[in-house]
Design a protein around this motif. Structure first.
Motif, short mmCIF file in Angstrom:
data_model
loop_
_atom_site.label_atom_id
_atom_site.label_comp_id
_atom_site.label_asym_id
_atom_site.label_seq_id
_atom_site.Cartn_x
_atom_site.Cartn_y
_atom_site.Cartn_z
N LEU A 85 19.98 4.67 18.46
CA LEU A 85 19.29 5.70 17.40
C LEU A 85 20.25 7.55 18.06
N VAL A 86 21.07 8.28 17.03
CA VAL A 86 20.40 9.92 17.57
C VAL A 86 20.10 10.43 16.65
N ASN A 87 18.40 11.15 17.28
CA ASN A 87 17.70 11.75 16.99
C ASN A 87 18.48 13.22 17.10
N ASN A 88 19.20 13.61 15.98
CA ASN A 88 20.23 15.17 15.86
C ASN A 88 19.26 16.26 14.90
N ALA A 89 19.27 15.76 13.92
CA ALA A 89 17.80 16.17 13.41
C ALA A 89 16.94 17.77 14.03
N GLY A 90 17.69 18.73 12.98
CA GLY A 90 16.50 19.88 13.69
C GLY A 90 16.88 21.46 13.27
N ILE A 91 16.37 22.26 13.09
CA ILE A 91 16.57 23.48 12.79
C ILE A 91 15.85 24.08 13.78
N GLY A 92 15.88 26.05 13.82
CA GLY A 92 16.06 26.97 14.44
C GLY A 92 15.89 28.52 14.38
N PHE A 93 15.59 28.79 14.32
CA PHE A 93 15.59 31.01 13.66
C PHE A 93 14.65 31.63 15.64
#
Length: 240
Positions: A85-93
Motif C-alpha cells: 500500500l502506497v499512501n500517496n494522496a495529499g493536498i497542501g496550502f
C-alpha cells in the motif's frame, strides 16, 4: 523482487503518485490505482498502452471509509492479494494561521491524515492474515521540522509520522513493514503550482520519489527501512 506483487497506490492520477505507478509497473507489479477524479482512468489507460497488463483504476475519496473498504475488497477479488500500500494522496496550502479557515483545516486533515488511516486500516486484516506486506506513506520533510505559513500542512505531516511510527510497532509481529518517504521540494502540481516552472528546474523530480518507493518496497524481507529523507541539493533546511 516486485514481480507479481499487488500494489495499491493512492493519488495516482498525476505527479508523484502517477510516477510511482509507472515505476511499479516497470518492476512487474500488478496495480490498483486510486484517484479522486476521472483522470485516474487516463493513468490506467496510459499504463496499459505501455504494456502493463494488470492495472485496475478506482475513482474514490481516500477519506471515505466505505469507498476505500469496497476498493480493497474489489482489489482482492481481482488479484487475490495485496502486498503493498502506497499512501500517496495529499493536498497542501501555505498561508498564515489567522488566514486559514476551519474548512481548510478540516479538509487537509481529512485527506492527509484520515486518508492514511482509512487506507491502512482497510488493508491491515488481509496483510496480518498473510503475515506479510509493506505500507509506505509519502509524507514530507516538514514532518521533521516546522516552517512559517505552513501550520496546517506541517501538522498533518507530524501526525502522519506519529501514526506510521505506532503502526510499525503494531505491525512488525505480523511481518508487515512500515515506512515513510519524506521529500523536500518536488517539481509537481502540488499546492496548485505549475509543474515544470523555470524556478523548479533543480528541484526533485517525481521519479526521484518513485525510485525511493521502489527501493523501500523491494528491500529483502529481513530488512526494514523506516524512513527515507531526500532533498534537492539546492534546498536549505534545518538540521534535526
Amino acid at each position: 523482487m516486485l514481480k507479481d506483487q499487488v500494489a495499491i497506490v493512492t493519488g495516482a492520477s498525476r505527479g508523484i503518485g502517477k510516477e510511482i505507478a509507472f515505476q511499479l509497473a516497470q518492476h512487474g507489479a500488478k496495480l490498483a490505482l486510486v484517484g479522486s477524479s476521472e483522470t485516474i482512468h487516463q493513468t490506467g489507460k496510459e499504463l496499459k498502452e505501455q504494456g502493463a497488463p494488470f492495472v485496475e483504476t478506482f475513482q474514490a475519496d481516500v477519506a471515505n471509509e466505505q469507498q476505500m473498504s469496497e476498493l480493497v475488497a474489489q482489489t482482492l477479488k481481482q488479484f487475490g492479494q495485496i502486498d503493498i500500500l502506497v499512501n500517496n494522496a495529499g493536498i497542501g496550502f501555505f498561508k498564515p494561521i489567522e488566514e486559514t479557515t476551519l474548512e481548510e483545516w478540516k479538509k487537509i486533515f481529512e485527506v492527509n491524515v484520515q486518508g492514511v488511516f482509512i487506507g491502512t486500516k482497510a488493508v491491515l486484516p488481509h496483510m496480518k492474515e498473510r503475515r506479510t506486506g509493506t505500507i509506505i506513506t509519502i509524507s514530507s520533510d516538514v514532518g521533521r521540522y516546522t516552517i512559517p505559513n505552513g501550520a496546517a500542512y506541517t501538522a498533518t505531516k507530524y501526525a502522519v509520522q506519529g501514526f506510521s511510527g505506532s503502526l510499525a510497532q503494531e505491525a512488525r509481529e505480523y511481518g508487515i513493514r512500515v515506512g515513510t518517504i519524506n521529500p523536500g521540494m518536488v517539481d509537481t502540481y502540488f499546492a496548485n503550482s505549475v509543474q515544470g516552472a523555470p524556478e523548479k528546474q533543480k528541484w526533485l523530480q517525481a521519479r526521484d520519489v518513485a525510485n525511493a518507493v521502489i527501493y523501500m518496497a523491494s528491500a529483502p524481507k529481513h530488512m526494514l527501512i523506516d524512513e527515507i529523507v531526500l532533498h534537492p541539493f539546492i534546498q536549505t533546511y534545518p538540521v534535526v
